[in-house]
Scaffold this active site. Sequence first.
Site, PDB file in Angstrom:
ATOM      1  N   ASN A  47     -78.598 -53.027  44.465  1.00 44.30           N
ATOM      2  CA  ASN A  47     -78.763 -52.211  43.242  1.00 44.30           C
ATOM      3  C   ASN A  47     -77.472 -51.444  43.022  1.00 44.30           C
ATOM      4  O   ASN A  47     -77.619 -50.344  43.782  1.00 44.30           O
ATOM      5  CB  ASN A  47     -80.051 -51.474  43.346  1.00 44.30           C
ATOM      6  CG  ASN A  47     -80.555 -50.786  42.071  1.00 44.30           C
ATOM      7  OD1 ASN A  47     -79.693 -50.928  41.070  1.00 44.30           O
ATOM      8  ND2 ASN A  47     -81.102 -50.004  42.457  1.00 44.30           N
ATOM      9  N   SER A 102     -82.419 -46.354  52.085  1.00 42.78           N
ATOM     10  CA  SER A 102     -81.426 -45.968  53.079  1.00 42.78           C
ATOM     11  C   SER A 102     -80.873 -47.191  53.900  1.00 42.78           C
ATOM     12  O   SER A 102     -80.591 -46.786  55.124  1.00 42.78           O
ATOM     13  CB  SER A 102     -81.691 -44.717  53.699  1.00 42.78           C
ATOM     14  OG  SER A 102     -81.813 -43.756  52.717  1.00 42.78           O
ATOM     15  N   LYS A 137     -76.997 -49.504  40.482  1.00 44.24           N
ATOM     16  CA  LYS A 137     -77.479 -48.174  39.644  1.00 44.24           C
ATOM     17  C   LYS A 137     -76.563 -47.983  38.438  1.00 44.24           C
ATOM     18  O   LYS A 137     -75.851 -49.076  38.156  1.00 44.24           O
ATOM     19  CB  LYS A 137     -77.689 -47.176  40.477  1.00 44.24           C
ATOM     20  CG  LYS A 137     -78.462 -47.418  41.850  1.00 44.24           C
ATOM     21  CD  LYS A 137     -78.835 -46.296  42.383  1.00 44.24           C
ATOM     22  CE  LYS A 137     -79.643 -46.612  43.610  1.00 44.24           C
ATOM     23  NZ  LYS A 137     -80.699 -45.409  44.328  1.00 44.24           N
ATOM     24  N   GLY A 173     -82.057 -43.073  48.551  1.00 45.86           N
ATOM     25  CA  GLY A 173     -80.787 -42.301  48.422  1.00 45.86           C
ATOM     26  C   GLY A 173     -80.989 -41.149  49.130  1.00 45.86           C
ATOM     27  O   GLY A 173     -79.861 -39.969  48.833  1.00 45.86           O
ATOM     28  N   GLU A 190     -90.291 -49.690  48.323  1.00 43.85           N
ATOM     29  CA  GLU A 190     -89.411 -48.695  48.468  1.00 43.85           C
ATOM     30  C   GLU A 190     -89.809 -47.309  48.364  1.00 43.85           C
ATOM     31  O   GLU A 190     -90.299 -46.876  47.383  1.00 43.85           O
ATOM     32  CB  GLU A 190     -88.355 -48.845  47.287  1.00 43.85           C
ATOM     33  CG  GLU A 190     -87.561 -50.388  47.225  1.00 43.85           C
ATOM     34  CD  GLU A 190     -86.312 -50.000  46.578  1.00 43.85           C
ATOM     35  OE1 GLU A 190     -85.343 -50.156  47.185  1.00 43.85           O
ATOM     36  OE2 GLU A 190     -86.206 -49.460  45.402  1.00 43.85           O
ATOM     37  N   HIS A 199     -88.262 -50.097  39.365  1.00 46.61           N
ATOM     38  CA  HIS A 199     -87.893 -49.335  40.254  1.00 46.61           C
ATOM     39  C   HIS A 199     -88.077 -47.738  40.250  1.00 46.61           C
ATOM     40  O   HIS A 199     -88.429 -47.275  39.043  1.00 46.61           O
ATOM     41  CB  HIS A 199     -86.041 -49.390  40.037  1.00 46.61           C
ATOM     42  CG  HIS A 199     -85.298 -48.750  41.112  1.00 46.61           C
ATOM     43  ND1 HIS A 199     -85.002 -47.447  41.413  1.00 46.61           N
ATOM     44  CD2 HIS A 199     -84.697 -49.124  42.060  1.00 46.61           C
ATOM     45  CE1 HIS A 199     -84.271 -46.919  42.471  1.00 46.61           C
ATOM     46  NE2 HIS A 199     -83.988 -48.179  42.880  1.00 46.61           N
ATOM     47  N   GLU A 249     -86.737 -45.087  40.272  1.00 46.08           N
ATOM     48  CA  GLU A 249     -85.780 -44.229  39.361  1.00 46.08           C
ATOM     49  C   GLU A 249     -86.263 -44.436  37.902  1.00 46.08           C
ATOM     50  O   GLU A 249     -86.367 -43.374  37.195  1.00 46.08           O
ATOM     51  CB  GLU A 249     -84.276 -44.578  39.662  1.00 46.08           C
ATOM     52  CG  GLU A 249     -83.942 -43.832  40.638  1.00 46.08           C
ATOM     53  CD  GLU A 249     -82.607 -44.388  41.234  1.00 46.08           C
ATOM     54  OE1 GLU A 249     -81.960 -45.097  40.880  1.00 46.08           O
ATOM     55  OE2 GLU A 249     -82.338 -44.267  42.735  1.00 46.08           O
TER      56      GLU A 249
HETATM   57  C1  PEP Z   1     -82.427 -48.384  45.626  1.00 44.46           C
HETATM   58  O1  PEP Z   1     -81.592 -48.051  44.939  1.00 44.46           O
HETATM   59  O2  PEP Z   1     -83.123 -49.290  45.470  1.00 44.46           O
HETATM   60  C2  PEP Z   1     -82.294 -47.879  47.049  1.00 44.46           C
HETATM   61  C3  PEP Z   1     -82.917 -48.277  48.039  1.00 44.46           C
HETATM   62  O3  PEP Z   1     -81.168 -46.980  47.357  1.00 44.46           O
HETATM   63  P1  PEP Z   1     -80.595 -46.569  48.803  1.00 44.46           P
HETATM   64  O4  PEP Z   1     -80.303 -47.779  49.695  1.00 44.46           O
HETATM   65  O5  PEP Z   1     -79.222 -45.818  48.299  1.00 44.46           O
HETATM   66  O6  PEP Z   1     -81.536 -45.598  49.372  1.00 44.46           O
END
Ligand code: PEP
Length: 249
Positions: free
Chosen positions: A8, A213, A10, A174, A168, A96, A98
């Site tokens: 992803n 992460s 973003k 993040g 997630e 997601h 976000e």
């Molecule tokens: C994501 O954006 O779905 C995500 C898991 O980000 P990160 O790997 O940076 O935690």
Amino acid sequence: MKLLLAANWKMYKTGEEAVLTLTDLGRRLSSLPEDRQVIVFVPFTALAQAGQARAAFPAVSLGAQNCYPAEEGAFTGEISPAMIRAAGGTWVLAGHSERRSLFQESDLLIGRKTAFALKAGLGVILCVGESLPERERGDLQPVLERQLEAGLAAVDPVFLPRFAVAYEPVWAIGTGRVAGPAEILESHAVIRAFLERKYAGRGGEIGILYGGSVKPDNAGTILGLDNVNGVLVGGASLQAESFSAIALA
Ligand code: PEP
């Protein structure tokens, strides 16, 4: 079921930058095992350029990070699943965290997007996950079940072969704070049990990805856990070197 390795990006990378990274990634993944599938969710503005350059990175499928559940219309700022397909995308993310938290997307809207995008021919990864306060209150299971119930409310089971769930935990996205194996196992078991109940006998066919992460040094352990059928990667997917290491872990 193939292992899904999803990136992803973003709000990072112009079209030109995306093509450069995807071409590098395609080279590094030229010997990707048959039982693995790589999808990169690029920004809308990079999709067409990346779609045109796809011959240079055939191991990689493309997706968009969002869509609107309508064929066309007066929906300023939105794009439709058909537009994503025309630009070369075959997948889309729905829900997601976000989108849920920064743009107030409701469970209901996410459910409409999921059903509409599947019907329009895209593969969908539905993202679910609890916040830290929800986890601390002991609400992990009800939160995941509520998001899954709403996300799948209008989905025709005929589309399940191109549907996956990404677990997630919001507190791990993040933040550099990865969920531990016990936390991942617990949540994925809740999701698997829900899917088994809802789609008697077919719940085991649906991929469940972990996201939060994921890095080259923890991907192997995470991918080896029960009920983990892939990963969704944000930060560590922006460089071809680290994402290819995860995809080949
Ligand atoms: C994501 O954006 O779905 C995500 C898991 O980000 P990160 O790997 O940076 O935690």
